[in-house]
Structure formats: C-alpha cells, structure tokens
Motif scaffolding. Structure first.
Motif: not given
Length: 200
Positions: A146, A149, A152
């Motif tokens: 998580e 993510t 990113n």
C-alpha cells in the motif's frame, strides 16, 4: 511460527525548529536514538536505526542500521518504512520516532496488546486534535504494498496513509507521554522534567 516483530527507530533529518539532529539529543544519559533502540530491544525480535546516508557514519556498533534507499531520498519519514518493507517484506514493524522523550517501554507494550491484527496499521492517536502519530505506530506487512502504491502516486504523507486505510486509533492512558519535543525551549522543559523524575 510466530510472526516476528521488527523495531524501527526513525531518526529523521535535521529539524529546522530544533536546530539540530533530534536523534542525537540526550534526555536519558545517551543519544535518543540509542535510548529508543534499547527500549525496543525488550519488545521486538530485531531492531534497526533508520536514518539517511549522511547519518549512518555517526551510528556506532552494536546498533544496527537501515539506511534509506536512494530511490526514497527526500520524501520524509515514509522513506524509512518503504526501505524497511523493501528489505524485510515479511515482517511487521513497530516504529518509534526520536521526537518523543517521554515514551516508555510500558506505553509501547500496552499499545501492542491493543492491536487488531485485521487492520493494516495502528497508531497512537491524539483525540483532542484528531490526528495520528505516524512515528508511534505499528505497520503490518500488508502496509508494504500500500505504501508503494502511494509512493508511485507521489503521495508521501504517513498521516494520509493512516487515514486512508482507517488505521487503528490507540488512545493512550498517559497522553502526556506522546508529546513531541520540537524546539530548544521544549527540550529544556523535557530535560528538566525527565531529570527530576529520575531522581525519585
């Protein structure tokens, strides 16, 4: 097999408000990063001092280091967790920053007993201000993916991460122990209080 818990002492960079590296401040007879490390050794299976590459030279043995990976330069405390999960993806982490001189072994043990293993993460929580303490927190191994993510998407706030994932809110019985010390004036007050308490 028991799920091993790793401890992470987050040093952070040079605090502009404090004017010096908070991890080197001495409240308890040694630099705070070593004091927190030794406290976590009583609770965790393994402990690391998380720091940037310039800070690694000053860390003495036998303390173990986990230096921020170059990919995570200049993104704040999230770098510590991204590096930790990249290096040890199968472990949960108990994270303690060097800003909390009042935090005790007892506070952390009580916090760990309160954890709900179904949550992605859990943190000490300031009810009055409705904010998490991201550097007084437990991050399960599920947090790793998580956090990547978020990284990113160029989102680097651990506060945001904890809110987004409805992390556990731990309301400590001794809220004064989670006061963050960020200025020279606050340091003087904390040092005097801790010294006075140790004399009894």
């Amino acid at each position: 097999m028991k799920n091993e818990l790793y401890g992470l002492v987050v040093c952070g960079g040079q605090s502009t408000r404090m004017g010096s590296d908070k991890s080197l401040i001495d409240y308890h007879g040694k630099p705070q990063r070593y004091y927190v490390y030794e406290m976590l050794e009583w609770i965790c299976d393994k402990v690391f001092i998380s720091c940037n590459r310039t800070q690694t030279e000053g860390v003495t043995k036998p303390y173990e280091i986990l230096a921020d990976l170059p990919a995570y330069d200049n993104i704040g405390p999230m770098a510590a967790l991204l590096t930790a999960f990249k290096t040890f993806p199968d472990h949960d982490f108990l994270v303690v920053g060097c800003d909390y001189p009042y935090i005790s072994n007892k506070d952390l043990k009580e916090f760990l007993k309160s954890l709900d293993s179904k949550t992605v993460a859990s943190a000490f929580y300031q009810k009055e201000n409705a904010i998490y303490e991201p550097l007084l927190a437990w991050y399960s191994r599920k947090s790793g993916a998580e956090l990547v993510t978020m990284f990113n998407k160029q989102q680097y706030s651990l506060q945001h991460f904890l809110r987004e994932h409805n992390a556990g809110k731990y309301d400590p019985p001794r809220p004064k122990n989670i006061v963050s010390v960020d200025t020279p004036e606050e340091y003087q007050t904390a040092k005097e209080q801790i010294t006075r308490k140790s004399q009894f």
